[in-house]
Write a protein that holds these residues in place. Structure first.
Motif, short mmCIF file in Angstrom:
data_model
loop_
_atom_site.label_atom_id
_atom_site.label_comp_id
_atom_site.label_asym_id
_atom_site.label_seq_id
_atom_site.Cartn_x
_atom_site.Cartn_y
_atom_site.Cartn_z
N THR A 18 0.80 -1.20 0.07
CA THR A 18 -0.04 0.06 0.17
C THR A 18 0.69 1.00 -0.21
O THR A 18 0.34 2.39 -0.65
N ARG A 19 2.04 1.07 0.97
CA ARG A 19 2.73 2.49 0.76
C ARG A 19 3.27 2.74 -0.60
O ARG A 19 3.55 3.76 -0.97
N LYS A 20 3.87 1.79 -1.40
CA LYS A 20 4.49 1.87 -2.69
C LYS A 20 3.52 2.35 -3.70
O LYS A 20 3.64 3.06 -4.42
N MET A 21 2.15 2.00 -3.48
CA MET A 21 1.25 2.38 -4.37
C MET A 21 0.80 4.13 -3.97
O MET A 21 0.95 5.04 -4.88
N LEU A 22 0.58 4.17 -2.71
CA LEU A 22 0.21 5.64 -2.24
C LEU A 22 1.49 6.56 -2.63
O LEU A 22 0.87 7.81 -2.91
N GLU A 23 2.52 6.25 -2.31
CA GLU A 23 3.62 7.41 -2.43
C GLU A 23 3.89 7.80 -4.00
O GLU A 23 4.41 8.75 -4.24
N ARG A 24 3.47 6.94 -4.88
CA ARG A 24 3.56 7.35 -6.28
C ARG A 24 2.30 8.18 -6.79
O ARG A 24 2.51 8.67 -7.96
N ILE A 25 1.50 8.88 -5.79
CA ILE A 25 0.32 9.67 -6.33
C ILE A 25 0.99 11.00 -6.55
O ILE A 25 1.43 11.56 -5.79
N PRO A 26 0.67 11.39 -7.67
CA PRO A 26 1.05 12.75 -8.10
C PRO A 26 0.15 13.90 -7.45
O PRO A 26 -0.92 13.88 -7.74
N ASP A 27 0.41 14.89 -6.83
CA ASP A 27 -0.28 15.80 -5.94
C ASP A 27 -1.06 16.53 -6.97
O ASP A 27 -2.30 16.94 -6.82
N ALA A 28 -0.42 16.81 -8.25
CA ALA A 28 -1.10 17.54 -9.20
C ALA A 28 -2.39 16.81 -9.95
O ALA A 28 -3.07 17.48 -10.57
N LYS A 29 -2.43 15.50 -9.70
CA LYS A 29 -3.66 14.61 -10.34
C LYS A 29 -4.63 14.60 -9.02
O LYS A 29 -5.47 13.55 -9.32
N LEU A 145 -3.67 4.86 -11.58
CA LEU A 145 -2.25 5.24 -11.89
C LEU A 145 -1.69 4.64 -13.25
O LEU A 145 -1.31 5.36 -14.08
N ARG A 146 -2.27 3.31 -13.60
CA ARG A 146 -2.00 3.15 -15.09
C ARG A 146 -2.53 3.95 -15.92
O ARG A 146 -1.74 4.45 -17.04
N LEU A 147 -3.84 4.38 -15.78
CA LEU A 147 -4.49 5.34 -16.86
C LEU A 147 -3.54 6.75 -16.74
O LEU A 147 -3.56 7.51 -17.96
N LEU A 148 -3.12 7.18 -15.79
CA LEU A 148 -2.45 8.34 -15.62
C LEU A 148 -0.78 8.17 -16.17
O LEU A 148 0.11 9.16 -16.06
N PRO A 151 4.02 4.41 -13.39
CA PRO A 151 4.68 3.06 -13.24
C PRO A 151 3.87 2.53 -11.82
O PRO A 151 4.05 2.98 -10.90
N ILE A 152 3.44 1.29 -12.21
CA ILE A 152 2.83 0.42 -11.04
C ILE A 152 3.64 -0.41 -10.30
O ILE A 152 4.65 -1.14 -11.00
N PRO A 153 3.76 -0.35 -8.74
CA PRO A 153 4.88 -1.07 -8.26
C PRO A 153 4.18 -2.67 -8.16
O PRO A 153 3.00 -2.75 -8.30
N GLY A 154 4.97 -3.83 -8.00
CA GLY A 154 4.31 -5.09 -7.69
C GLY A 154 3.72 -5.06 -6.43
O GLY A 154 4.07 -4.39 -5.55
#
Length: 165
Positions: A18-29, A145-148, A151-154
């Motif tokens: 979950t950390r790996k996913m959340l930390e990739r979220i771009p603030d601007a989106k 994230l894929r649509l944006l 890159p998706i973490p495993g």
């Protein structure tokens, strides 16, 4: 292994992903959404970050009546704030699990809104649902994230972004 120990182990493993996913979220989106009926990226991510807090709610109460305790979303302005929320809720949930009495896992927990009962399950069943919700909504986040083109973490092995074909 006790049920509590198993739940703590699983929670930590899911938290890593979950950390790996959340930390990739771009603030601007934050306000982006893939469809008008979909949550915004921020709403989805906030829900995921708050879900470990449901462990606390489940273990410390016998019900949640949304008519009496309406949901108020936290104000988040950055991915850093989102991560802080997640870590705080995770720490809180772990602490409650560590102190939990397994004998109370068979007690009933109810989710309602006034007279409308949405669910009535054992606390053990609600805890499992919380874990399933984390995985379910994290998968939704992966689609966002894929649509944006992020890159998706495993999750349970490498993702297509982490291996060469």
């Amino acid at each position: 292994m006790t049920m509590i120990k198993a739940l703590l182990t699983e929670l930590e493993k899911e938290a890593q992903t979950t950390r790996k996913m959340l930390e990739r979220i771009p603030d601007a989106k934050f306000q982006w959404q893939p469809h008008t009926k979909s949550m915004t990226l921020l709403n989805l991510a906030t829900h995921i970050a708050e879900l470990p807090g449901w462990i606390t709610t489940t273990l410390t109460t016998d019900e949640l009546d949304l008519a009496e305790v309406p949901y108020v979303a936290p104000v988040l302005n950055s991915t850093e704030e989102l991560m802080t929320l997640f870590e705080d809720k995770l720490k809180e949930g772990k602490s409650q699990l560590e102190e939990a009495n397994e004998e109370r896992f068979n007690d009933t927990w109810i989710l309602r809104e006034g007279n409308q009962v949405y669910s009535s399950d054992t606390k053990a069943e609600v805890l499992r649902m919380v874990y399933c919700q984390i995985v379910h909504h994290r998968a939704q986040l992966g689609v966002y994230l894929r649509l944006l083109d992020v890159p998706i973490p495993g999750s349970y092995g490498p993702s297509a972004d982490e291996v060469s074909f």
